[in-house]
Each structure stands twice: as C-alpha cells, then as structure tokens.
Design a protein around this motif. Sequence first.
Motif, PDB file in Angstrom:
ATOM      1  N   UNK A   1      -4.647  14.465  19.133  1.00  0.00           N
ATOM      2  CA  UNK A   1      -3.205  14.450  19.387  1.00  0.00           C
ATOM      3  C   UNK A   1      -2.440  13.622  18.365  1.00  0.00           C
ATOM      4  N   UNK A   2      -3.124  12.718  17.656  1.00  0.00           N
ATOM      5  CA  UNK A   2      -2.463  11.967  16.583  1.00  0.00           C
ATOM      6  C   UNK A   2      -2.265  12.838  15.343  1.00  0.00           C
ATOM      7  N   UNK A   3      -3.140  13.809  15.154  1.00  0.00           N
ATOM      8  CA  UNK A   3      -3.171  14.613  13.933  1.00  0.00           C
ATOM      9  C   UNK A   3      -2.528  15.980  14.127  1.00  0.00           C
ATOM     10  N   UNK A   4      -2.748  16.580  15.287  1.00  0.00           N
ATOM     11  CA  UNK A   4      -2.352  17.958  15.544  1.00  0.00           C
ATOM     12  C   UNK A   4      -1.036  18.053  16.308  1.00  0.00           C
ATOM     13  N   UNK A   5      -0.260  19.072  15.977  1.00  0.00           N
ATOM     14  CA  UNK A   5       0.923  19.414  16.768  1.00  0.00           C
ATOM     15  C   UNK A   5       0.459  20.089  18.060  1.00  0.00           C
ATOM     16  N   UNK A   6       1.344  20.203  19.057  1.00  0.00           N
ATOM     17  CA  UNK A   6       0.953  20.911  20.292  1.00  0.00           C
ATOM     18  C   UNK A   6       0.438  22.328  20.021  1.00  0.00           C
ATOM     19  N   UNK A   7       1.052  23.022  19.077  1.00  0.00           N
ATOM     20  CA  UNK A   7       0.596  24.384  18.765  1.00  0.00           C
ATOM     21  C   UNK A   7      -0.808  24.365  18.163  1.00  0.00           C
ATOM     22  N   UNK A   8      -1.085  23.369  17.335  1.00  0.00           N
ATOM     23  CA  UNK A   8      -2.426  23.258  16.747  1.00  0.00           C
ATOM     24  C   UNK A   8      -3.463  22.891  17.799  1.00  0.00           C
ATOM     25  N   UNK A   9      -3.090  22.034  18.754  1.00  0.00           N
ATOM     26  CA  UNK A   9      -4.000  21.695  19.851  1.00  0.00           C
ATOM     27  C   UNK A   9      -4.315  22.951  20.666  1.00  0.00           C
ATOM     28  N   UNK A  10      -3.306  23.771  20.896  1.00  0.00           N
ATOM     29  CA  UNK A  10      -3.500  24.995  21.678  1.00  0.00           C
ATOM     30  C   UNK A  10      -4.479  25.937  20.984  1.00  0.00           C
ATOM     31  N   UNK A  11      -4.433  25.957  19.657  1.00  0.00           N
ATOM     32  CA  UNK A  11      -5.332  26.858  18.912  1.00  0.00           C
ATOM     33  C   UNK A  11      -6.786  26.397  18.945  1.00  0.00           C
ATOM     34  N   UNK A  12      -7.037  25.201  19.437  1.00  0.00           N
ATOM     35  CA  UNK A  12      -8.421  24.733  19.587  1.00  0.00           C
ATOM     36  C   UNK A  12      -9.116  25.421  20.761  1.00  0.00           C
ATOM     37  N   UNK A  13      -8.333  25.965  21.683  1.00  0.00           N
ATOM     38  CA  UNK A  13      -8.908  26.601  22.864  1.00  0.00           C
ATOM     39  C   UNK A  13      -9.798  27.772  22.439  1.00  0.00           C
ATOM     40  N   UNK A  14     -10.975  27.858  23.075  1.00  0.00           N
ATOM     41  CA  UNK A  14     -11.894  28.947  22.747  1.00  0.00           C
ATOM     42  C   UNK A  14     -12.899  28.592  21.664  1.00  0.00           C
ATOM     43  N   UNK A  15     -12.673  27.469  20.970  1.00  0.00           N
ATOM     44  CA  UNK A  15     -13.635  27.023  19.955  1.00  0.00           C
ATOM     45  C   UNK A  15     -14.696  26.135  20.601  1.00  0.00           C
ATOM     46  N   UNK A  16     -15.884  26.132  20.049  1.00  0.00           N
ATOM     47  CA  UNK A  16     -16.922  25.223  20.519  1.00  0.00           C
ATOM     48  C   UNK A  16     -16.543  23.799  20.115  1.00  0.00           C
ATOM     49  N   UNK A  17     -17.137  22.754  20.733  1.00  0.00           N
ATOM     50  CA  UNK A  17     -16.840  21.386  20.315  1.00  0.00           C
ATOM     51  C   UNK A  17     -17.063  21.159  18.821  1.00  0.00           C
TER      52      UNK A  17
END
Length: 239
Positions: free
Chosen positions: A141-157
């Motif tokens: 959350x320090x690095x990513x915008x909310x839209x970028x955080x949302x795009x993490x969904x569906x990716x493996x850790x």
Amino acid sequence: MISSHPACCTPFDTTWPFPWELPGAVLRSCRFDPALLAADDFPRSAILAPANIQRSVAKRQAEFLAGRLCARAALQVLTGRFEAPTLGEDRAPVWPVGVSGSISHSHGLAIALVADSSQWRGLGLDLEEPLACDRALRLAEEILTPAEVERLQGLTPEQQAQRITLTFSIKESLFKALYPLVGKRFYFHDAELLACDAAGRAQLRLLIDLSEEWKAGSELEGWHCQFQGRLLSLVAVAA
C-alpha cells in the motif's frame, strides 16, 4: 589523469541486458565488495568523495565509488573524456553538459547508463533485489495505488511479490528519468503501472501534473529484465 581500479570493484561488464537496444546509449556495470574497500581507494581511483560520503559507512562508500566508476567508464566511451558525474545539492548525479544518465546499485552490484541528451533527454535505471512475499505485501500500500493493488487479485503470492518489486523499481526509474526534466519531486502514488508483460515491456501513467509537458494522464514506456539475480528496470525519454 592516471587512476587505478580498486580491488573492491570487479572489472566492468559491458553486457546489454534488455531485449531491445537503446540506440546511442552506453551501459557499464560491476560488482563491488565493501569489505575490500581501502582507505585511499577514492583518490587512487581519481573519484571525488563528497563530505557526506566520506562520513558514511563502508557499504555506502563502496556503492558510491562503484557507481561513479561505472558512470565514468560509460562516459569515456560516449564522450571520450575522463570524467564522472558530481553530486548535486539534491543528491542526484550532475552529468556533463549534453549528457543524460542514470546510476543504480543493489547488494554488491552497480550499474550506469549514459547517452547524448540530444538523443535521450531523460534516463532512469533502477536495480532491485526481489522482495520476499511477506515483505512485499507489507509494503504494497506504500508503493501501489488502489488500482494497482486491485490488479494483484488472482496472482499467486510469488507473482504478487514480483509485481510489487517491479512496480517499486519502475517507479524509481520513472522518477530518475523525469526529475531532471521537471525539477519537481513526486512519489509512488503519483504514477501508475498500467501494464507489464513477460517480454519485458511496461506501461506507466502519471497521475499528477509535473510540468506543462508532463501532465496527469501522460503515458511512458518502460522496460524490465532479470540481471545478475536482480530486477533491472529502465525508463528512457527520447529527445
């Protein structure tokens, strides 16, 4: 001017790591070991150590020396002159007139890229050690915008950690490329990584106005690759 190559730095590597060429640009890298740094390495290498570097720990001294040596080696190829960038009051490198460039270092590896500013007026290069999954998620959350955080969904850790590392690195490269052109600091949430692919391309968009030319909505292309076990990213602004 006569200088010697310090024992704390390996010979220069001329490898171009990206799948696409950057016409006219010159890149040099080397490894460095702070444990091998000698007290007189700066004068023997003919590199000026600013006061804040002289007061710093061996790791900071070694990475500064290695970065400047890579930059000087690249500049010698580009301009034929024996010179290294000085350190500005804002702690950014001050390049010779007519030259744009960038320096980065990470965990014992230093790299520098230079080009004629009539061909590439902004260059940003950044090396990063891949973030571990737990640390990447703590920093997200320090690095990513909310839209970028949302795009993490569906990716493996593991994929999420790779994406967060890339987002961090390429935003650092974006800052290095644009700061000399706009003279204004901006931060992680002021730009967005729109897309990236396995071939090494990335697309970035500014979210704030930085100048008359670089306004919110401006898009830039970036590149990324693996280089000696680290992530290397690049943003280049054509003249």
